[in-house]
Structures are given as C-alpha cells and as structure tokens.
Design a protein around this motif. Structure first.
Motif, PDB file in Angstrom:
ATOM      1  N   SER A   9     -22.010  12.618  -2.283  1.00  0.00           N
ATOM      2  CA  SER A   9     -22.485  13.289  -3.499  1.00  0.00           C
ATOM      3  C   SER A   9     -21.581  13.025  -4.700  1.00  0.00           C
ATOM      4  N   VAL A  10     -20.286  12.906  -4.488  1.00  0.00           N
ATOM      5  CA  VAL A  10     -19.371  12.698  -5.612  1.00  0.00           C
ATOM      6  C   VAL A  10     -19.346  11.235  -6.054  1.00  0.00           C
ATOM      7  N   PHE A  11     -19.348  10.313  -5.107  1.00  0.00           N
ATOM      8  CA  PHE A  11     -19.144   8.895  -5.436  1.00  0.00           C
ATOM      9  C   PHE A  11     -20.429   8.079  -5.462  1.00  0.00           C
ATOM     10  N   TYR A  12     -21.591   8.721  -5.461  1.00  0.00           N
ATOM     11  CA  TYR A  12     -22.851   7.966  -5.538  1.00  0.00           C
ATOM     12  C   TYR A  12     -22.964   7.322  -6.910  1.00  0.00           C
ATOM     13  N   PRO A  13     -23.177   6.003  -6.963  1.00  0.00           N
ATOM     14  CA  PRO A  13     -23.191   5.317  -8.265  1.00  0.00           C
ATOM     15  C   PRO A  13     -24.500   5.564  -9.022  1.00  0.00           C
ATOM     16  N   PRO A  14     -24.475   5.410 -10.341  1.00  0.00           N
ATOM     17  CA  PRO A  14     -25.725   5.509 -11.099  1.00  0.00           C
ATOM     18  C   PRO A  14     -26.658   4.343 -10.761  1.00  0.00           C
ATOM     19  N   ALA A  62     -25.162  -4.902  -2.159  1.00  0.00           N
ATOM     20  CA  ALA A  62     -24.110  -4.480  -1.232  1.00  0.00           C
ATOM     21  C   ALA A  62     -23.856  -2.977  -1.346  1.00  0.00           C
ATOM     22  N   LYS A  63     -23.852  -2.453  -2.565  1.00  0.00           N
ATOM     23  CA  LYS A  63     -23.655  -1.006  -2.740  1.00  0.00           C
ATOM     24  C   LYS A  63     -24.838  -0.226  -2.196  1.00  0.00           C
ATOM     25  N   ARG A  64     -26.035  -0.719  -2.412  1.00  0.00           N
ATOM     26  CA  ARG A  64     -27.221  -0.040  -1.891  1.00  0.00           C
ATOM     27  C   ARG A  64     -27.191  -0.015  -0.365  1.00  0.00           C
ATOM     28  N   PHE A  65     -26.783  -1.137   0.246  1.00  0.00           N
ATOM     29  CA  PHE A  65     -26.670  -1.190   1.699  1.00  0.00           C
ATOM     30  C   PHE A  65     -25.580  -0.245   2.201  1.00  0.00           C
ATOM     31  N   SER A  66     -24.442  -0.195   1.508  1.00  0.00           N
ATOM     32  CA  SER A  66     -23.352   0.687   1.920  1.00  0.00           C
ATOM     33  C   SER A  66     -23.760   2.146   1.856  1.00  0.00           C
ATOM     34  N   VAL A  67     -24.440   2.527   0.790  1.00  0.00           N
ATOM     35  CA  VAL A  67     -24.893   3.912   0.665  1.00  0.00           C
ATOM     36  C   VAL A  67     -25.939   4.221   1.733  1.00  0.00           C
ATOM     37  N   GLY A  68     -26.834   3.276   1.990  1.00  0.00           N
ATOM     38  CA  GLY A  68     -27.843   3.482   3.025  1.00  0.00           C
ATOM     39  C   GLY A  68     -27.237   3.679   4.398  1.00  0.00           C
ATOM     40  N   MET A  69     -26.232   2.883   4.718  1.00  0.00           N
ATOM     41  CA  MET A  69     -25.576   3.028   6.021  1.00  0.00           C
ATOM     42  C   MET A  69     -24.766   4.326   6.103  1.00  0.00           C
ATOM     43  N   CYS A  73     -18.159   1.467   3.570  1.00  0.00           N
ATOM     44  CA  CYS A  73     -16.842   0.869   3.426  1.00  0.00           C
ATOM     45  C   CYS A  73     -16.938  -0.568   2.938  1.00  0.00           C
ATOM     46  N   MET A  74     -18.119  -1.140   3.003  1.00  0.00           N
ATOM     47  CA  MET A  74     -18.234  -2.568   2.743  1.00  0.00           C
ATOM     48  C   MET A  74     -18.024  -2.927   1.278  1.00  0.00           C
ATOM     49  N   SER A  75     -18.562  -2.152   0.372  1.00  0.00           N
ATOM     50  CA  SER A  75     -18.482  -2.550  -1.035  1.00  0.00           C
ATOM     51  C   SER A  75     -17.433  -1.759  -1.814  1.00  0.00           C
ATOM     52  N   TYR A  76     -16.565  -1.058  -1.148  1.00  0.00           N
ATOM     53  CA  TYR A  76     -15.444  -0.330  -1.755  1.00  0.00           C
ATOM     54  C   TYR A  76     -15.892   0.670  -2.817  1.00  0.00           C
ATOM     55  N   MET A  77     -17.034   1.299  -2.629  1.00  0.00           N
ATOM     56  CA  MET A  77     -17.448   2.311  -3.587  1.00  0.00           C
ATOM     57  C   MET A  77     -16.979   3.698  -3.168  1.00  0.00           C
ATOM     58  N   PHE A  78     -16.707   3.892  -1.885  1.00  0.00           N
ATOM     59  CA  PHE A  78     -16.128   5.144  -1.408  1.00  0.00           C
ATOM     60  C   PHE A  78     -14.615   4.994  -1.353  1.00  0.00           C
ATOM     61  N   PRO A  79     -13.876   6.092  -1.496  1.00  0.00           N
ATOM     62  CA  PRO A  79     -12.415   5.980  -1.418  1.00  0.00           C
ATOM     63  C   PRO A  79     -11.957   5.693   0.012  1.00  0.00           C
ATOM     64  N   ALA A  80     -10.699   5.407   0.147  1.00  0.00           N
ATOM     65  CA  ALA A  80     -10.144   5.073   1.462  1.00  0.00           C
ATOM     66  C   ALA A  80     -10.205   6.253   2.423  1.00  0.00           C
ATOM     67  N   SER A  81     -10.246   7.464   1.916  1.00  0.00           N
ATOM     68  CA  SER A  81     -10.307   8.634   2.792  1.00  0.00           C
ATOM     69  C   SER A  81     -11.599   8.673   3.602  1.00  0.00           C
ATOM     70  N   TYR A  82     -12.672   8.113   3.062  1.00  0.00           N
ATOM     71  CA  TYR A  82     -13.936   8.038   3.806  1.00  0.00           C
ATOM     72  C   TYR A  82     -13.761   7.174   5.051  1.00  0.00           C
ATOM     73  N   ALA A  83     -13.198   6.005   4.877  1.00  0.00           N
ATOM     74  CA  ALA A  83     -12.998   5.096   6.010  1.00  0.00           C
ATOM     75  C   ALA A  83     -11.975   5.651   6.992  1.00  0.00           C
ATOM     76  N   TRP A  84     -10.863   6.177   6.491  1.00  0.00           N
ATOM     77  CA  TRP A  84      -9.825   6.714   7.379  1.00  0.00           C
ATOM     78  C   TRP A  84     -10.349   7.881   8.201  1.00  0.00           C
ATOM     79  N   GLY A  85     -11.134   8.752   7.577  1.00  0.00           N
ATOM     80  CA  GLY A  85     -11.684   9.890   8.309  1.00  0.00           C
ATOM     81  C   GLY A  85     -12.628   9.467   9.417  1.00  0.00           C
ATOM     82  N   ASN A  86     -13.534   8.562   9.107  1.00  0.00           N
ATOM     83  CA  ASN A  86     -14.505   8.137  10.108  1.00  0.00           C
ATOM     84  C   ASN A  86     -13.876   7.281  11.202  1.00  0.00           C
ATOM     85  N   PHE A  87     -12.945   6.416  10.834  1.00  0.00           N
ATOM     86  CA  PHE A  87     -12.310   5.581  11.855  1.00  0.00           C
ATOM     87  C   PHE A  87     -11.364   6.389  12.747  1.00  0.00           C
ATOM     88  N   SER A  88     -10.732   7.407  12.197  1.00  0.00           N
ATOM     89  CA  SER A  88      -9.864   8.240  13.046  1.00  0.00           C
ATOM     90  C   SER A  88     -10.694   9.070  14.023  1.00  0.00           C
TER      91      SER A  88
END
Length: 97
Positions: free
Chosen positions: A53-58, A65-72, A1-16
């Motif tokens: 799998s869908v939003f993993y950047p090239p 920041a993106k590498r850390f976000s994907v790692g977490m 969620c930190m670098s905004y590479m995943f959509p908001a549904s990722y954060a909403w799902g996990n936080f809910s």
C-alpha cells in the motif's frame, strides 16, 4: 523484489520467514520451529500489506517488470492465509494445542 520498487525490508522479511520454514520442515519434532514459522507468516501478512500500500507506484510509471513484481507480491499475499492454515494444521499434528 525483481524491479527494486519495494525496500530491502520486504525481501529480508519474506526470505527470513522462508528460512525459518525450511528449518521447521527439517526438524519434524520441533514445536518451536513450526510456531516461529506460523508467527513469521502472520507478521509478513501485515508487513506485506503495508509495503504494497505504501510503495505502490502511480499508473504512469508502471513498467512491465514493476507490474509483474506487484502482481507476484499480491499473489504471494493472497496465498499466505492458505499457507498459514496449512502450517497451523502441521502444528496441531505435531502436538500443539
């Protein structure tokens, strides 16, 4: 969620699911709360796999920041089966079958 590479549904799902987990911990006698938490965890395992799998950047556009976000996100995904097992044990302790 930190670098905004995943959509908001990722954060909403996990936080809910986190909110339902807090509810399940607070109400120790509720079997419904723990079952909803377990179901939510299982659903977020599937949605996390899809999001990663869908939003993993090239490789050429990965910043630190993106590498850390994907790692977490991957680390969280790897820990979710362990937490599903522990929540299932809590479900059985509370009288679930």
């Amino acid at each position: 969620c930190m670098s905004y590479m995943f959509p908001a549904s990722y954060a909403w799902g996990n936080f809910s699911v986190l909110a339902v987990g807090i509810w399940a911990i607070v109400q120790r006698d509720s079997l419904d709360a723990i079952m909803m938490f377990l179901t939510g965890l299982l659903l977020t395992v599937l949605t996390d796999i899809i999001h990663i799998s869908v939003f993993y950047p090239p490789n050429n556009s990965l910043t630190d920041a993106k590498r850390f976000s994907v790692g977490m996100a991957i680390f969280s995904l790897l820990l979710k089966p362990v937490s599903c097992y522990l929540v299932y044990q809590m479900y059985r302790e509370r009288g679930g079958e």
